[in-house]
Design a protein around this motif. Sequence first.
Motif, PDB file in Angstrom:
ATOM      1  N   ARG A   1      -4.443  -1.025  -4.725  1.00  0.00           N
ATOM      2  CA  ARG A   1      -4.544  -0.108  -3.462  1.00  0.00           C
ATOM      3  C   ARG A   1      -5.834  -0.328  -2.755  1.00  0.00           C
ATOM      4  NH1 ARG A   1      -3.870   4.609  -5.873  1.00  0.00           N
ATOM      5  NH2 ARG A   1      -6.026   5.385  -5.915  1.00  0.00           N
TER       6      ARG A   1
ATOM      7  N   THR B   1       1.003   4.290  -2.805  1.00  0.00           N
ATOM      8  CA  THR B   1       0.398   5.633  -2.477  1.00  0.00           C
ATOM      9  C   THR B   1       1.621   6.627  -2.450  1.00  0.00           C
ATOM     10  OG1 THR B   1       0.338   5.052  -0.306  1.00  0.00           O
ATOM     11  CG2 THR B   1      -1.580   4.749  -1.620  1.00  0.00           C
TER      12      THR B   1
ATOM     13  N   TYR C   1       0.801  -1.192   0.004  1.00  0.00           N
ATOM     14  CA  TYR C   1      -0.053   0.009  -0.091  1.00  0.00           C
ATOM     15  C   TYR C   1       0.909   1.244   0.119  1.00  0.00           C
ATOM     16  CZ  TYR C   1      -3.471   3.389   1.444  1.00  0.00           C
ATOM     17  OH  TYR C   1      -4.279   4.596   1.497  1.00  0.00           O
TER      18      TYR C   1
END
Length: 209
Positions: free
Chosen positions: A170, A112, A108
């Motif tokens: 995600r 991001t 993740y």
Amino acid sequence: MGERRVRKMLRQMESGEPVRVVSAMGSMKKLARLASFAQQFGYEYADVRQGGGAQGKGLTMLLVPDPTPEARERAARNRARYPRAADGGELPRPAPEEFELLKARIGYDLATRYTEKQKVALSGGVFTVLALAVAVKVGAHTTGLVVVGAVWAVLMALLPVGFIVNRRYREKQTAVLRAAGLAPVTEPNGRVRYVPGGRLPGHGNPLAR
């Protein structure tokens, strides 16, 4: 990254300072395995970024001391049970669920690190520079320039597809992290991360430059 790499990391942790671990092949699985061992001895996963290996490839993970009472108790217990873990002795066996959670957090965080606008700019810039470099190499050859232009156009057209795949990945990791009880926390730069107890490791984003 076998036991030798784990023991090297444990010796580095004896300093009590943040420890950086590099995966030259960019393996999230290997980094998650190392982080799961670090958790057994008083450290915690802080962040990950791309680069750090040969020619700027691979991944770099940062581990920092975990100040929570639970982490200190666990570390004291494991140091007593595995006194020679860093020097060839028996190693603890981290729980599989801890490994899977760390892998999800690393995945993740990598997905991001940049906003979609930043990714468009970065990817488009890279594709354009590569196309220009090839165009310069082929010179004024018409056929070569047409091929270069066509390839550039195809790559730019595929950018949205890559972003859709990244978004779905995600979302999948977000579901795993939420199910594990991790809370979303927003860093000063606006980046959202999922961390245990809603507390950012290392007082923010220690890998930011």
